[in-house]
Design an enzyme around this catalytic site. Sequence first.
Site, PDB file in Angstrom:
ATOM      1  CB  ALA A  76      -0.887   0.163   0.992  1.00 21.19           C
ATOM      2  CB  VAL A  77       1.061   3.556  -2.479  1.00 16.00           C
ATOM      3  CG1 VAL A  77       2.195   5.112  -2.450  1.00 16.00           C
ATOM      4  CG2 VAL A  77       2.424   2.409  -2.344  1.00 16.00           C
ATOM      5  CD  GLU A 109      -4.898 -13.490  -0.997  1.00 17.99           C
ATOM      6  OE1 GLU A 109      -4.428 -12.814  -0.189  1.00 17.99           O
ATOM      7  OE2 GLU A 109      -4.533 -14.618  -1.616  1.00 17.99           O
ATOM      8  CG  ASN A 114      -5.878  -3.290  -6.887  1.00 16.98           C
ATOM      9  OD1 ASN A 114      -5.638  -1.457  -7.715  1.00 16.98           O
ATOM     10  ND2 ASN A 114      -5.485  -2.697  -5.361  1.00 16.98           N
ATOM     11  CE1 TYR A 121       1.416  -6.511  -6.365  1.00 15.19           C
ATOM     12  CE2 TYR A 121      -0.925  -6.792  -6.524  1.00 15.19           C
ATOM     13  CZ  TYR A 121       0.186  -7.038  -5.535  1.00 15.19           C
ATOM     14  OH  TYR A 121      -0.657  -6.063  -5.011  1.00 15.19           O
TER      15      TYR A 121
END
Length: 150
Positions: A76-77, A109, A114, A121
């Site tokens: 997360a950013v 996952e 998203n 990824y």
Amino acid sequence: MNIVIKPMKECHLQGVVAIENASFLDQAWSKSSFEQELKNPHAFYVVALDSTADNIVVGFGGMHHILDEGHILNIAVDVSFRGRGIGTCLMQAFLEFAHEKGLSFLMLEVRESNHHALSLYERHGFKQISTRESYYKNPMEDAVIMFLGL
């Protein structure tokens, strides 16, 4: 802005939890969950720090490793720092760690909606291999399972 990737420590948890709460509204981890993870010998957690702003936490990520398997749990950013390559820096830290530990593969996952994470990824070689129906709540959504052979 100068980003530095460091191992996560308790002193980072206030910033980590703030990003977690803003990023994962439906299933955010508590501070105590992160405290437990930092004690887990099978966990690897890192933070992205902005060294030009008193080393504030601008992102984080965590994974588990057991035998030759790795499972990325979260990346997360901070919303105000997205789009600056911080996710890529965190992913590179995971890949370096996986190679150092001799892991055979990584899995994760991600919400099917998203698209930014899916793109991150895929840029790093992950392939979609399956889905988990109704894995996420609020809103209900499938998870895409991704795999990267090392």
